[in-house]
Write a protein that holds these residues in place. Sequence first.
Motif, PDB file in Angstrom:
ATOM      1  N   GLY A  87       0.840  -1.198   0.000  1.00 47.14           N
ATOM      2  CA  GLY A  87       0.000   0.000   0.000  1.00 47.14           C
ATOM      3  C   GLY A  87       0.872   1.244   0.000  1.00 47.14           C
ATOM      4  N   THR A  88       0.279   2.351  -0.382  1.00 40.53           N
ATOM      5  CA  THR A  88       0.989   3.629  -0.385  1.00 40.53           C
ATOM      6  C   THR A  88       0.908   4.240   1.013  1.00 40.53           C
ATOM      7  N   LYS A  89       2.065   4.480   1.624  1.00 41.61           N
ATOM      8  CA  LYS A  89       2.063   5.052   2.975  1.00 41.61           C
ATOM      9  C   LYS A  89       1.560   6.493   2.967  1.00 41.61           C
ATOM     10  N   ASN A  90       1.899   7.225   1.918  1.00 43.91           N
ATOM     11  CA  ASN A  90       1.489   8.623   1.793  1.00 43.91           C
ATOM     12  C   ASN A  90       0.696   8.803   0.502  1.00 43.91           C
ATOM     13  N   GLU A 128      -4.940  14.042  -5.051  1.00 47.92           N
ATOM     14  CA  GLU A 128      -4.219  13.033  -4.279  1.00 47.92           C
ATOM     15  C   GLU A 128      -4.989  11.725  -4.287  1.00 47.92           C
ATOM     16  N   ILE A 129      -4.274  10.617  -4.484  1.00 49.35           N
ATOM     17  CA  ILE A 129      -4.896   9.297  -4.445  1.00 49.35           C
ATOM     18  C   ILE A 129      -4.064   8.384  -3.545  1.00 49.35           C
ATOM     19  N   ARG A 130      -4.702   7.341  -3.072  1.00 45.39           N
ATOM     20  CA  ARG A 130      -4.036   6.259  -2.345  1.00 45.39           C
ATOM     21  C   ARG A 130      -4.396   4.937  -3.012  1.00 45.39           C
ATOM     22  N   ALA A 131      -3.563   3.932  -2.827  1.00 47.36           N
ATOM     23  CA  ALA A 131      -3.833   2.632  -3.430  1.00 47.36           C
ATOM     24  C   ALA A 131      -3.286   1.532  -2.522  1.00 47.36           C
ATOM     25  N   PHE A 132      -3.907   0.351  -2.612  1.00 50.44           N
ATOM     26  CA  PHE A 132      -3.391  -0.812  -1.891  1.00 50.44           C
ATOM     27  C   PHE A 132      -3.805  -2.065  -2.651  1.00 50.44           C
ATOM     28  N   LEU A 172       8.361 -11.954  -9.555  1.00 55.35           N
ATOM     29  CA  LEU A 172       7.057 -11.388  -9.195  1.00 55.35           C
ATOM     30  C   LEU A 172       5.991 -12.135  -9.990  1.00 55.35           C
ATOM     31  N   GLU A 173       5.247 -13.005  -9.325  1.00 55.56           N
ATOM     32  CA  GLU A 173       4.286 -13.879 -10.001  1.00 55.56           C
ATOM     33  C   GLU A 173       2.931 -13.214 -10.209  1.00 55.56           C
ATOM     34  N   LYS A 174       2.460 -12.498  -9.214  1.00 51.20           N
ATOM     35  CA  LYS A 174       1.145 -11.844  -9.295  1.00 51.20           C
ATOM     36  C   LYS A 174       1.250 -10.446  -8.691  1.00 51.20           C
ATOM     37  N   PHE A 175       0.461  -9.533  -9.247  1.00 51.14           N
ATOM     38  CA  PHE A 175       0.378  -8.188  -8.673  1.00 51.14           C
ATOM     39  C   PHE A 175      -1.032  -7.661  -8.901  1.00 51.14           C
ATOM     40  N   TYR A 176      -1.698  -7.285  -7.819  1.00 48.89           N
ATOM     41  CA  TYR A 176      -3.083  -6.827  -7.910  1.00 48.89           C
ATOM     42  C   TYR A 176      -3.242  -5.473  -7.218  1.00 48.89           C
ATOM     43  N   ILE A 177      -3.958  -4.576  -7.877  1.00 49.94           N
ATOM     44  CA  ILE A 177      -4.413  -3.331  -7.260  1.00 49.94           C
ATOM     45  C   ILE A 177      -5.867  -3.556  -6.860  1.00 49.94           C
ATOM     46  N   GLU A 178      -6.139  -3.565  -5.573  1.00 46.55           N
ATOM     47  CA  GLU A 178      -7.491  -3.839  -5.108  1.00 46.55           C
ATOM     48  C   GLU A 178      -8.350  -2.579  -5.053  1.00 46.55           C
ATOM     49  N   ASN A 179      -7.716  -1.449  -4.790  1.00 46.52           N
ATOM     50  CA  ASN A 179      -8.517  -0.229  -4.680  1.00 46.52           C
ATOM     51  C   ASN A 179      -7.645   1.002  -4.889  1.00 46.52           C
ATOM     52  N   VAL A 180      -8.210   1.982  -5.578  1.00 44.53           N
ATOM     53  CA  VAL A 180      -7.601   3.302  -5.706  1.00 44.53           C
ATOM     54  C   VAL A 180      -8.591   4.296  -5.113  1.00 44.53           C
TER      55      VAL A 180
END
Length: 380
Positions: free
Chosen positions: A113-116, A129-133, A214-222
């Motif tokens: 996740g993005t700390k800031n 400004e956006i955040r993502a995890f 790196l086998e998988k990478f998912y963005i669950e929410n922005v």
Amino acid sequence: MDIFGKIKEKLSNEFIDIIEWLDYTDDTIAHRFERYQNEIKNGAKLIVREGQTAVFVNEGQLADVFTPGTYELTTQNLPILSTLKGWKYGFNSPFKAEVYFVNTHLFTDEKWGTKNPITLSDDRFGLVEIRAFGTYAFRISDAGKFIIDIVGTDNNFTNFEINEHLKSLIATRFTDTVGEANLPIELYAANTTELSETCKEVMAPEFQSVGISLEKFYIENVSMPEELKKEIFEYSRIDKLDLDKLTKFKAAKAIEAAAQNEGGTAGAGMGMGMGFVLAQQMGGLMNPQMGGQPVAQQPATTGAVPPPMPVQVQYFYAANGAQQGPVTFDQLKTLFANRTINRESLVWKQGMSNWAQLQEVEELKSFLGGNTPPPLPPTA
């Protein structure tokens, strides 16, 4: 420990001739097999289980790497170590080497996740400004490189120790990727699959440089601030709605609210309706293709100034005991044709002092038919 205890420990370890690692944890990535002074017997048995890789390190130098299987440690299957040790004609027991077992199974459901907040520039909303995890999955693809570059001399390297490094790498590359994507801000949340694939392609080489795949990478929410989210929703609605219908709807709601207000503010509702009329008229000035009755244009002059744009006339009408509108000339004609109103219905437009029946308004008499002109006046 007395001298006899030390001798007993040395003998008990030196005569153990099976090298293996049974992993009872779910977070250990690399484990160093502990031997007394790192001594290994000639002909010792090495057991590497599925999901493991054994790595031999000699005085800080990477030696032989073993994939799953059972091996008898001799000069033949230790070619690199034999070269490093200078064993030309075999070797005498014991010999010294560090043995690391690396867990190569898939580590799943790792969080990032993005700390800031990440600051982006949007063409319509400016700086936002956006955040993502999300989650990611990885495995060790090059055990030797991973031991030398990451583990070092750590005798029990866990998932937690590498995750902080990987999370920082992901956050940095994610920021670069979304910044270069230059998408409209509302599309980030709607295109997480495509964005996830792009980020994975960007990050994979850096993971691979230290022996990690790196086998998988998912963005669950922005996510974004609530104020910006509401503004985007409003912008989206306005962009999709028919402004003419929206104006009518708001005028009708204002009239309804005025009629239900016991404080006698119907006049305020009428004023709001007039405001919508003016808005429509200004829209007509900017977009003459909306229809309506254009005013007569002045003859063209020799000057460079064009004639004034036609003004769209708006009508209010009474139906079912309530005021309706505003509508254009063509819309009013359609209402007459489908019998929503008739010749006796009351209508009003800007410039009229009072409401009048439709049949009494000059330009609306064409709705009634009868295109035959009246008889000529008698001559003198």
